[in-house]
Scaffold this active site. Structure first.
Site, PDB file in Angstrom:
ATOM      1  N   ARG A  93       0.816  -1.218   0.000  1.00 46.48           N
ATOM      2  CA  ARG A  93       0.000   0.000   0.000  1.00 46.48           C
ATOM      3  C   ARG A  93       0.849   1.267   0.000  1.00 46.48           C
ATOM      4  NH1 ARG A  93      -3.975  -1.669   4.822  1.00 46.48           N
ATOM      5  NH2 ARG A  93      -2.111  -2.858   5.395  1.00 46.48           N
ATOM      6  N   ASP A 167     -14.948   1.089  -4.391  1.00 43.86           N
ATOM      7  CA  ASP A 167     -14.465   2.435  -4.704  1.00 43.86           C
ATOM      8  C   ASP A 167     -14.087   2.487  -6.173  1.00 43.86           C
ATOM      9  OD1 ASP A 167     -11.906   1.208  -4.886  1.00 43.86           O
ATOM     10  OD2 ASP A 167     -11.558   1.571  -2.762  1.00 43.86           O
ATOM     11  N   LYS A 190     -17.312   6.812  -2.914  1.00 47.61           N
ATOM     12  CA  LYS A 190     -17.102   7.201  -1.517  1.00 47.61           C
ATOM     13  C   LYS A 190     -16.041   8.283  -1.403  1.00 47.61           C
ATOM     14  CE  LYS A 190     -13.390   4.240   0.267  1.00 47.61           C
ATOM     15  NZ  LYS A 190     -12.727   3.847  -0.930  1.00 47.61           N
ATOM     16  N   ASP A 220      -8.438  -4.147   5.780  1.00 51.91           N
ATOM     17  CA  ASP A 220      -7.685  -3.827   6.988  1.00 51.91           C
ATOM     18  C   ASP A 220      -8.645  -3.587   8.149  1.00 51.91           C
ATOM     19  OD1 ASP A 220      -5.984  -2.888   8.952  1.00 51.91           O
ATOM     20  OD2 ASP A 220      -4.774  -1.702   7.585  1.00 51.91           O
TER      21      ASP A 220
END
Length: 310
Positions: A93, A167, A190, A220
């Protein structure tokens, strides 16, 4: 061919070993009193094609160091080729500079793995596909989609299913899955106010009366998918289930998902499920051992890996 397993996911390593009908190489991985990691390969690996199975999941730094030290031990033991099999690639990430004076840690970890002596990387559902370019060695990014498709077809009437991206960034992943089962696509629009929190704004696509299946790569905190489920049900969805590849599940994620309106959340075992995971009525995992095992077999035989996903 030799299979070497670290301590990050021993159950998956055993399943891959069973699929390939090859025993795991005897290895000693232990720690000194100050937590330094010591590795000893207890079998001859000279001239062998060695595959090291090790997710860099929690504790990420310990598991990463294990991988690097195992690799160094194999290289110094004259292994012919070392392939790092990373069902979950930690630090993925951190693949770009989101603001000033921050690192690109995914690139740093790729450099560490390469410089340790790894010749090739096999991984699963990278957070961003372009991370493959961070490695200066051949890298195969496998996809969990075929495993999910099989499970969805066994449990749902696909004529009433709509695949939902949580998303805009996940649209490519969701579209690929929707195409495999010939289902329509919807998108949750979102806005993320701060890390770990998200606010659903709108639903793009028809979901009324449908079984909605949210698709993601990493979960997560679980907040995004739980909020998406609430929004989809408000729009008339019949049910909402989530499929995700990597269950990081930090903090109160398991409790949040268990208390949510999600019918179920399904993960692969790229990260070894915890006891709390196993005890949750809304969490389920499906094994990726056959997928990983087949990719290892084809790599060892110098056959096509990409043809697994055609």
């Amino acid at each position: 061919m030799k299979l070497v397993a670290g301590n990050s996911n021993p159950k998956l390593a055993e399943q891959v070993s069973e699929y390939l009908d090859r025993p795991l190489t005897k290895t000693s991985v232990r720690r000194f009193a100050d937590q330094e990691i010591f590795v000893e390969i207890l079998e001859n690996v000279r001239g062998e094609d060695v595959f090291v199975l090790q997710s860099t999941s929690y504790p990420a730094n310990d598991n990463l160091m294990e991988l690097l030290i195992i690799t160094d031990a194999l290289r110094r033991s004259s292994a012919k080729r070392i392939t790092a099999v990373l069902p979950y690639f930690g630090y993925a990430r951190q693949d770009r500079r989101s603001q000033g004076r921050t690192p690109i840690s995914a690139k740093l970890v790729a450099n560490l793995i390469t410089n340790a002596g790894v010749d090739r990387v096999l991984t699963l559902d990278l957070h961003a596909g372009q991370i493959q370019g961070f490695f200066d060695i051949p890298t195969d990014n496998l996809f969990a989609a075929p495993v999910f498709v099989r499970d969805i077809k066994e449990r749902y009437v696909t004529d009433n299913v709509v695949i939902v991206s949580p998303d805009v960034g996940g649209v490519v992943r969701a579209r690929a899955l929707a195409k495999r089962i010939d289902a329509p696509l919807a998108i949750v629009d979102k806005r993320r106010e701060r890390p770990g929190e998200s606010e659903v704004m709108n639903i793009i696509g028809a979901v009324d009366g449908r079984d909605c299946i949210l698709v993601d790569d990493i979960v997560d905190s679980g907040g995004t998918l739980c909020n998406a489920a609430d929004a989809l049900l408000l729009k008339g969805a019949k049910s909402v289930t989530a499929y995700a590849t990597h269950g990081v599940l930090t903090g109160g994620a398991i409790a949040r998902i268990t208390a949510s309106q999600l019918k179920e959340m399904v993960f692969t075992n790229s990260i070894q499920p915890t006891e709390d995971f196993e005890n949750s009525p809304k969490l389920r995992w499906i094994s990726i051992a056959p997928l990983i095992g087949e990719a290892i077999s084809r790599t060892a035989a110098e056959q096509s890996v990409s043809s697994l996903f055609i």
